[in-house]
Write an enzyme that holds these catalytic residues in place. Structure first.
Site, PDB file in Angstrom:
ATOM      1  N   ASP A 203     -17.492 -11.274 -15.406  1.00 30.10           N
ATOM      2  CA  ASP A 203     -18.688 -11.508 -14.598  1.00 30.10           C
ATOM      3  C   ASP A 203     -19.756 -10.447 -14.838  1.00 30.10           C
ATOM      4  OD1 ASP A 203     -17.868 -13.809 -13.442  1.00 30.10           O
ATOM      5  OD2 ASP A 203     -17.245 -12.920 -11.541  1.00 30.10           O
TER       6      ASP A 203
ATOM      7  N   LYS B  10     -22.966 -14.442 -13.295  1.00 28.28           N
ATOM      8  CA  LYS B  10     -23.751 -15.230 -12.359  1.00 28.28           C
ATOM      9  C   LYS B  10     -24.869 -14.358 -11.849  1.00 28.28           C
ATOM     10  CE  LYS B  10     -19.895 -17.869 -10.666  1.00 28.28           C
ATOM     11  NZ  LYS B  10     -18.635 -17.264 -10.303  1.00 28.28           N
TER      12      LYS B  10
ATOM     13  N   MET C  18     -24.462  -9.435  -0.448  1.00 30.14           N
ATOM     14  CA  MET C  18     -25.471 -10.432  -0.827  1.00 30.14           C
ATOM     15  C   MET C  18     -26.502 -10.620   0.289  1.00 30.14           C
ATOM     16  SD  MET C  18     -22.796 -13.193  -2.409  1.00 30.14           S
ATOM     17  CE  MET C  18     -21.541 -12.947  -1.164  1.00 30.14           C
TER      18      MET C  18
HETATM   19  C1  LIG Z   1     -20.620 -12.244  -5.288  1.00 31.17           C
HETATM   20  S1  LIG Z   1     -20.379 -10.762  -4.377  1.00 31.17           S
HETATM   21  C2  LIG Z   1     -18.975 -10.106  -5.192  1.00 31.17           C
HETATM   22  C3  LIG Z   1     -18.209  -9.123  -4.348  1.00 31.17           C
HETATM   23  C4  LIG Z   1     -17.006  -8.562  -5.061  1.00 31.17           C
HETATM   24  N1  LIG Z   1     -15.980  -9.568  -5.229  1.00 31.17           N
HETATM   25  C5  LIG Z   1     -16.408  -7.365  -4.349  1.00 31.17           C
HETATM   26  O1  LIG Z   1     -15.299  -7.452  -3.832  1.00 31.17           O
HETATM   27  O2  LIG Z   1     -17.090  -6.334  -4.318  1.00 31.17           O
HETATM   28  C6  LIG Z   1     -21.688  -9.781  -5.032  1.00 31.17           C
HETATM   29  C7  LIG Z   1     -22.239  -8.821  -3.994  1.00 31.17           C
HETATM   30  O3  LIG Z   1     -21.359  -7.699  -3.848  1.00 31.17           O
HETATM   31  C8  LIG Z   1     -22.115  -6.536  -3.579  1.00 31.17           C
HETATM   32  N2  LIG Z   1     -21.897  -5.561  -4.653  1.00 31.17           N
HETATM   33  C9  LIG Z   1     -21.154  -5.734  -5.755  1.00 31.17           C
HETATM   34  N3  LIG Z   1     -21.122  -4.610  -6.500  1.00 31.17           N
HETATM   35  C10 LIG Z   1     -21.883  -3.714  -5.834  1.00 31.17           C
HETATM   36  C11 LIG Z   1     -22.242  -2.361  -6.065  1.00 31.17           C
HETATM   37  N4  LIG Z   1     -21.817  -1.697  -7.138  1.00 31.17           N
HETATM   38  N5  LIG Z   1     -23.023  -1.729  -5.148  1.00 31.17           N
HETATM   39  C12 LIG Z   1     -23.454  -2.368  -4.057  1.00 31.17           C
HETATM   40  N6  LIG Z   1     -23.141  -3.648  -3.777  1.00 31.17           N
HETATM   41  C13 LIG Z   1     -22.377  -4.306  -4.652  1.00 31.17           C
HETATM   42  C14 LIG Z   1     -23.585  -6.959  -3.506  1.00 31.17           C
HETATM   43  O4  LIG Z   1     -23.884  -7.277  -2.173  1.00 31.17           O
HETATM   44  C15 LIG Z   1     -23.562  -8.199  -4.377  1.00 31.17           C
HETATM   45  O5  LIG Z   1     -24.656  -9.046  -4.078  1.00 31.17           O
END
Ligand SMILES: C[S@@+](CC[C@H](N)C(=O)[O-])C[C@H]1O[C@@H](n2cnc3c(N)ncnc32)[C@H](O)[C@@H]1O
Length: 255
Positions: A34, A56, A169
């Site tokens: 991803d 995505k 998100m």
């Molecule tokens: C589709 S979700 C995936 C979450 C992922 N499965 C997890 O457990 O972290 C994507 C969201 O996770 C958050 N996110 C993912 N990586 C991040 C990071 N390094 N710093 C801050 N927020 C993050 C943001 O809110 C982003 O829009």
């Protein structure tokens, strides 16, 4: 028959993948990965590995979920070891559940390798404990996007029943989220932090209150974690990552 591993790559810092996650990458025939994974992790795969980007973007899906499910089943049916590498944890807002269901339907063997979710890691790297005996005895991981048309009842429930809210998100919906939480009883001065690209060298943290965070965080985009609750105040004393590794311009605090 091969096998599919749904693997959490962790939140961005490549050192935060689990030992088990790294081991399965090292034996992969195919990796479907991803957008939010750290691509450094791909260098641990065998040289002949097939890599497929499934990234995505919030409003644009390179590969539709159904196509990803089909690929997973197809490669495993060819006897391959398939690694589905996902940001954070596969079962926390990662659609890992949907992929596992597709595998079950086709009778494909699989394993889940959990990862450190951004909801735990980004606040930790920003010096914000999600719970603390003096400030918070409950935390909820909440999605800022919903399939429902009307989410007011949800925000009412979260405003009243949870000490710390950790919102994934949520950047686009931030004005609505703040408005709803205030409307349903959270104080306007409730502390809020937004951690952008947490755990990476681009980490940027902005803090404010429910009343002013929309204004002070202008320009902050996804991926970001929004943390709401009194625990955010602890950052003043517990901030460590930015002090150790990042330049001054990458952090701004307004409380
Ligand atoms: C589709 S979700 C995936 C979450 C992922 N499965 C997890 O457990 O972290 C994507 C969201 O996770 C958050 N996110 C993912 N990586 C991040 C990071 N390094 N710093 C801050 N927020 C993050 C943001 O809110 C982003 O829009």
């Amino acid at each position: 028959m091969g096998k599919v591993y749904l693997v959490g790559a962790g939140p961005g810092d490549p050192d935060l993948i689990t030992v088990k996650g790294l081991k399965v990458i090292q034996k992969a025939d195919v990796i479907l990965y991803d957008r939010l994974i750290n691509e450094e992790l791909l260098s641990f795969a065998p040289e002949e590995v097939e890599q497929i980007y499934c990234g995505k973007l919030p409003e644009y899906h390179t590969l539709k979920q159904e196509s990803i499910n089909r690929f997973l089943c197809k490669f495993a049916s060819q006897g391959k070891t398939v690694v589905r590498l996902k940001g954070g944890d596969p079962f926390i807002f990662g659609r890992g559940g949907e992929e596992a269901e597709a595998l079950v339907k086709k009778g494909i063997p699989f394993e889940i390798v959990p990862g450190i979710s951004a909801g735990a890691a980004a606040p930790a790297y920003a010096g914000i404990p999600l719970t603390h005996r003096d400030f918070s005895s409950s935390v909820a991981f909440v999605s800022g996007v919903s399939h429902k048309d009307d989410t007011e009842a949800d925000w009412q429930r979260w405003a009243r029943s949870v000490d710390t809210l950790c919102i994934y998100m949520g950047v686009k919906q931030l004005p609505y989220v703040c408005e709803q939480l205030i409307k349903h009883g959270r104080g306007r001065q409730t502390p809020v932090a937004i951690v952008h690209w947490g755990t990476t060298e681009q980490q940027q943290t902005v803090t404010g209150t429910l009343a002013d965070i929309v204004e002070v965080s202008e320009g902050i985009k996804n991926p970001s974690m929004i943390i709401i609750g009194d625990v955010v105040k602890l950052r003043e004393r517990l901030q460590w990552f930015e002090d150790l590794y990042l330049t001054e311009s990458s952090t701004s605090s307004v409380i």
